[in-house]
Design an enzyme around this catalytic site. Sequence first.
Site, mmCIF file in Angstrom:
data_model
loop_
_atom_site.group_PDB
_atom_site.id
_atom_site.type_symbol
_atom_site.label_atom_id
_atom_site.label_comp_id
_atom_site.label_asym_id
_atom_site.label_seq_id
_atom_site.Cartn_x
_atom_site.Cartn_y
_atom_site.Cartn_z
ATOM 1 N N HIS A 179 3.813 -19.330 -82.932
ATOM 2 C CA HIS A 179 3.294 -18.075 -83.474
ATOM 3 C C HIS A 179 1.913 -18.311 -84.086
ATOM 4 O O HIS A 179 1.542 -19.450 -84.411
ATOM 5 C CB HIS A 179 4.271 -17.542 -84.536
ATOM 6 C CG HIS A 179 3.917 -16.207 -85.075
ATOM 7 N ND1 HIS A 179 3.165 -16.048 -86.223
ATOM 8 C CD2 HIS A 179 4.217 -14.954 -84.639
ATOM 9 C CE1 HIS A 179 3.014 -14.765 -86.464
ATOM 10 N NE2 HIS A 179 3.647 -14.070 -85.527
ATOM 11 N N SER A 180 1.171 -17.253 -84.265
ATOM 12 C CA SER A 180 -0.207 -17.383 -84.757
ATOM 13 C C SER A 180 -0.290 -17.964 -86.164
ATOM 14 O O SER A 180 -1.355 -18.403 -86.593
ATOM 15 C CB SER A 180 -0.921 -16.030 -84.709
ATOM 16 O OG SER A 180 -0.290 -15.105 -85.569
ATOM 17 N N THR A 181 0.823 -17.971 -86.913
ATOM 18 C CA THR A 181 0.821 -18.555 -88.254
ATOM 19 C C THR A 181 1.047 -20.068 -88.238
ATOM 20 O O THR A 181 0.998 -20.701 -89.292
ATOM 21 C CB THR A 181 1.913 -17.913 -89.116
ATOM 22 O OG1 THR A 181 3.179 -18.065 -88.459
ATOM 23 C CG2 THR A 181 1.636 -16.439 -89.347
ATOM 24 N N LYS A 182 1.300 -20.653 -87.063
ATOM 25 C CA LYS A 182 1.643 -22.071 -86.968
ATOM 26 C C LYS A 182 0.410 -22.930 -86.670
ATOM 27 O O LYS A 182 -0.642 -22.438 -86.286
ATOM 28 C CB LYS A 182 2.722 -22.284 -85.908
ATOM 29 C CG LYS A 182 3.988 -21.447 -86.140
ATOM 30 C CD LYS A 182 4.572 -21.671 -87.532
ATOM 31 C CE LYS A 182 5.907 -20.965 -87.736
ATOM 32 N NZ LYS A 182 5.803 -19.494 -87.815
ATOM 33 N N ASN A 183 0.570 -24.243 -86.835
ATOM 34 C CA ASN A 183 -0.556 -25.171 -86.651
ATOM 35 C C ASN A 183 -1.158 -25.068 -85.259
ATOM 36 O O ASN A 183 -2.376 -25.097 -85.082
ATOM 37 C CB ASN A 183 -0.096 -26.615 -86.874
ATOM 38 C CG ASN A 183 0.346 -26.898 -88.293
ATOM 39 O OD1 ASN A 183 0.643 -25.971 -89.050
ATOM 40 N ND2 ASN A 183 0.397 -28.160 -88.662
#
Length: 380
Positions: A179-183
Amino acid sequence: MKIKFNKIYKSNKEKKYIMDVLDNHSISGDGIYTDKVIEFLKRKYSIMNILMTTSCSQSLEMAIRLAKVKEGDEVILPSFSFTSCANSILAVNAKPVFARVEKETLNIDINSIKRLITDQTKAIMVIHYGGISANIDEIMKIAKEHNIKVIEDAAHAIGAFSNGRTLGSIGDFGSISFHSTKNITSGEGGAIYINSEGIDKNNADIMHQKGTNRFEFLNGNTEKYVWKGYGSSFCPSEILMAHLYAQLEDVEKVTEERLKIVKIYNKLVEEFKDILFSYTKFNTESNGHLFYIFFKDLDKANKFKKYVNNKNIDVRTHYVPLHSTEFGKKYKNDFLNYHLEDDIDKKLMRLPLYPALTDSEIEYICKEIRNGFIYCNTSL
């Protein structure tokens, strides 16, 4: 200066690989870049079997079904986790059983697991919070003793390890998020690692391909692909996989940059132990996914957050513990003391952490975090 909580890492190759897909290949799933991503993950992290999905939520749902969790079964998971964990259990009409978490790591508490196991327990779902490993070896021992499956929610953990083993590769299943919140990200995306030799890989393929034998068809082993059982549209497009492959090629660089910032933050907060009782320690096997600070006092936490946000630094809390939500209260175990969990969403603060932070931004953040600690420690 306005410092955001997160910014997506960008390599120099995403556009090139995506244009390659648009110019030369089909944009639907299971193409060249899907193969590239799978081979990269297998080679780098020693994973036996991988299927790509459009989200970690989908990979958790696959893991629950492949673990043969069914109606009436119980799955133990930490209350401090994301809704997808519990929803994957509810999807098969099983019961989520909320465990406590450790004060030091906010990962699932071993003693809590032992107290919650019953004859109906089918699996333990382990979350590696912030990319720092839960006590996975002890959990695997418990699972083996009781003949139950272990599902690793390694959503935060791409590039993180436990004793040299990549998180997500140790349990029977691992669920990864891009997801876009991940590294490392493809915007939306995920993967399921199938680690146990006792899992029916053919059944996993059928489930992944909308309940059909499409993989056999594509490999020329059957003339037609037909409905064989339960399945859904879990497969991501080649555009997502091209974007992801470009990012994965830089996973070591991204991890290194994030850990540098974690180390700086860690040094900053060490001297304020009268205010804080827990924080993300520097860990060379972590991936630097996030850095949180945990306040002893709720008033101080609120005062700190207000001060830092007023300095244009985006500091955020995290999950509301599932047992304390209106929907989740029905699954609360009254004999457990959830005192720590009841305060997590109020006292935990996550700091900005991403490779694009400049030295001057990090210096500014540290200065104002220090000022915020001093400010919130004044008498109220």
